[in-house]
Design an enzyme around this catalytic site. Structure first.
Site, mmCIF file in Angstrom:
data_model
loop_
_atom_site.group_PDB
_atom_site.id
_atom_site.type_symbol
_atom_site.label_atom_id
_atom_site.label_comp_id
_atom_site.label_asym_id
_atom_site.label_seq_id
_atom_site.Cartn_x
_atom_site.Cartn_y
_atom_site.Cartn_z
ATOM 1 C CB SER A 198 -0.916 0.019 1.222
ATOM 2 O OG SER A 198 -1.554 1.275 1.310
ATOM 3 C CB SER A 231 -2.655 4.454 2.077
ATOM 4 O OG SER A 231 -3.542 4.115 1.049
ATOM 5 C CB THR A 249 -7.576 -1.217 0.833
ATOM 6 O OG1 THR A 249 -7.468 -1.475 -0.573
ATOM 7 C CG2 THR A 249 -6.453 -1.924 1.562
ATOM 8 C CE LYS A 269 -11.498 -0.495 -1.409
ATOM 9 N NZ LYS A 269 -11.354 0.208 -2.675
ATOM 10 C CG ASP A 312 -12.632 3.514 -3.699
ATOM 11 O OD1 ASP A 312 -11.538 4.029 -3.393
ATOM 12 O OD2 ASP A 312 -13.010 2.411 -3.260
ATOM 13 N N GLY A 350 -15.601 -5.600 -15.917
ATOM 14 C CA GLY A 350 -15.632 -6.127 -14.552
ATOM 15 C C GLY A 350 -16.913 -5.726 -13.857
ATOM 16 C CB ALA A 376 -13.315 -2.168 -8.417
ATOM 17 C CG ASN A 421 -18.099 -9.524 -14.869
ATOM 18 O OD1 ASN A 421 -16.935 -9.173 -14.728
ATOM 19 N ND2 ASN A 421 -18.695 -10.349 -14.037
ATOM 20 C CE1 TYR A 458 -1.457 1.381 -6.546
ATOM 21 C CE2 TYR A 458 -3.755 1.728 -7.111
ATOM 22 C CZ TYR A 458 -2.786 1.457 -6.173
ATOM 23 O OH TYR A 458 -3.141 1.230 -4.876
HETATM 24 P P1 ATR Z 1 -14.821 -8.616 -5.886
HETATM 25 O O1 ATR Z 1 -14.606 -9.339 -4.592
HETATM 26 O O2 ATR Z 1 -14.748 -7.146 -5.771
HETATM 27 O O3 ATR Z 1 -15.984 -9.100 -6.669
HETATM 28 P P2 ATR Z 1 -13.048 -10.145 -7.582
HETATM 29 O O4 ATR Z 1 -13.800 -11.388 -7.225
HETATM 30 O O5 ATR Z 1 -11.585 -10.180 -7.512
HETATM 31 O O6 ATR Z 1 -13.487 -8.908 -6.714
HETATM 32 O O7 ATR Z 1 -13.514 -9.759 -9.073
HETATM 33 C C1 ATR Z 1 -13.515 -8.471 -9.576
HETATM 34 C C2 ATR Z 1 -13.879 -8.529 -11.047
HETATM 35 O O8 ATR Z 1 -12.773 -9.009 -11.792
HETATM 36 C C3 ATR Z 1 -15.050 -9.439 -11.377
HETATM 37 O O9 ATR Z 1 -15.822 -8.786 -12.339
HETATM 38 C C4 ATR Z 1 -14.382 -10.668 -11.967
HETATM 39 O O10 ATR Z 1 -15.157 -11.360 -12.933
HETATM 40 P P3 ATR Z 1 -16.259 -12.461 -12.509
HETATM 41 O O11 ATR Z 1 -17.406 -11.691 -11.928
HETATM 42 O O12 ATR Z 1 -16.610 -13.143 -13.765
HETATM 43 O O13 ATR Z 1 -15.591 -13.348 -11.509
HETATM 44 C C5 ATR Z 1 -13.226 -10.022 -12.667
HETATM 45 N N1 ATR Z 1 -12.122 -10.962 -12.929
HETATM 46 C C6 ATR Z 1 -11.215 -11.419 -12.053
HETATM 47 N N2 ATR Z 1 -10.342 -12.244 -12.659
HETATM 48 C C7 ATR Z 1 -10.714 -12.301 -13.966
HETATM 49 C C8 ATR Z 1 -10.215 -12.956 -15.120
HETATM 50 N N3 ATR Z 1 -9.153 -13.751 -15.083
HETATM 51 N N4 ATR Z 1 -10.863 -12.768 -16.276
HETATM 52 C C9 ATR Z 1 -11.947 -11.967 -16.358
HETATM 53 N N5 ATR Z 1 -12.469 -11.311 -15.308
HETATM 54 C C10 ATR Z 1 -11.859 -11.476 -14.136
#
Ligand code: ATR
Length: 283
Positions: free
Chosen positions: A25, A27, A72, A76, A112, A137, A141, A161, A228
């Site tokens: 981080s 931050s 973070t 969240k 955010d 996605g 986020a 997605n 980033y």
């Molecule tokens: P959160 O807990 O915030 O949902 P996450 O599970 O890490 O975070 O996923 C965030 C986003 O990244 C999701 O939209 C996830 O797609 P799915 O909903 O289909 O799982 C997407 N994501 C993560 N890895 C991916 C990958 N290899 N290809 C495509 N999308 C991916």
């Protein structure tokens, strides 16, 4: 002659960031630079807390006089259950990234979305009104940024997605706020050219490269990765390769969301540009 026979020690206000993992981080650096710039005396700690210890850690930080926390990944959504009151934007996002402890009460906010908007509008000069926006996605986020993006009145906002159902759930949640729709990566409509494509997947963090829709990029498309790094992220490298007008990583959003948290805690909003510069990062 001096009259300092009594030494009064004033406790320094304590803040910190909780996440898991957390060692990466930035931050603490950002908030120390803000404190220096605004002449505020604060302490800011890095707190690695696993999901099962989140509640205990938050309450202990509060009990021992802590004034505020940044929250973070992956906490969240979960931390939203612990707050006594939350801002409208945190309620809309269903996620909290900033806690303020006021006289035994926990207040939750989410900076955010506003952080992203400020980076896009102020630092990068992008106007979202009437724009065609594609968000890749549909996780936490995305949930945090769709509400603020729709407030800027884009012509359309498509959430693409890997799993369609998650994107559809978000569309249901936000459909009253603006022209939002869902699709799979493979089905991204490419007849319109996109003004802005935002990567909000966590794929890059895991070293994975999803089949991003290259046909959605034209030479006037601005690409923004919420992730980033010191080197280009997989998405930002891909966007550049695919011919985007510009491809930018989320350093600016990181600094802007931190500035909003700092303002909530200290009542003063620091200048973000010099901090971005001091971190040797281009906005
Ligand atoms: P959160 O807990 O915030 O949902 P996450 O599970 O890490 O975070 O996923 C965030 C986003 O990244 C999701 O939209 C996830 O797609 P799915 O909903 O289909 O799982 C997407 N994501 C993560 N890895 C991916 C990958 N290899 N290809 C495509 N999308 C991916």
């Amino acid at each position: 002659m001096t009259d300092d026979t009594t030494t009064e020690t004033k406790a320094i206000d304590r803040y910190g960031v909780m996440g898991y993992p957390i060692s990466h981080s930035r931050s603490p650096v950002i908030h120390r630079l803000f404190a220096l710039q605004t002449g505020q005396d604060i302490q800011y700690e890095l707190l690695q807390v696993s999901p099962e210890k989140l509640e205990t850690a938050v309450r202990q930080f509060q009990r021992t006089g802590g004034k505020g926390l940044n929250i973070t990944v992956p906490h969240k959504s979960e931390v939203a259950r612990l707050v006594d009151q939350m801002s409208d934007r945190a309620a809309t996002a269903g996620a909290v990234n900033t806690l303020a402890f006021n006289g035994g009460e926990i207040y939750g906010d989410n900076t955010d979305g506003i952080g992203l908007l400020r980076d896009l509008a102020v630092n990068l000069g992008i106007s979202l009104k009437g724009a065609n926006v594609l968000v890749l996605g549909a996780g936490g986020a995305t949930r945090g940024i769709v509400g603020p993006l729709l407030e800027m009145q884009p012509a359309s906002l498509i959430i693409a997605n890997r799993s369609l159902s998650k994107a559809e759930t978000l569309v249901e949640h936000f459909s009253r706020s603006g022209p939002v729709s869902a699709c799979r990566f493979n089905d991204v409509p490419v007849s319109d050219s996109y003004d802005l494509i935002i990567n909000a997947t966590s794929a890059g963090l895991k070293g994975e490269a999803p089949p991003y829709p290259a046909a959605a990029i034209s030479k006037s498309t601005f690409c923004y990765d919420l992730s980033y790094g010191l080197k280009p992220t997989p998405f930002s490298a891909w966007a550049r390769e695919a011919g985007a007008a510009q491809s930018v990583m989320g350093w600016g959003m990181l600094v802007e969301q931190a500035a909003e948290s700092f303002k909530l805690w200290r009542g003063v909003r620091p200048e973000t540009r010099p901090v971005l510069k001091q971190m040797s990062i281009s906005a």
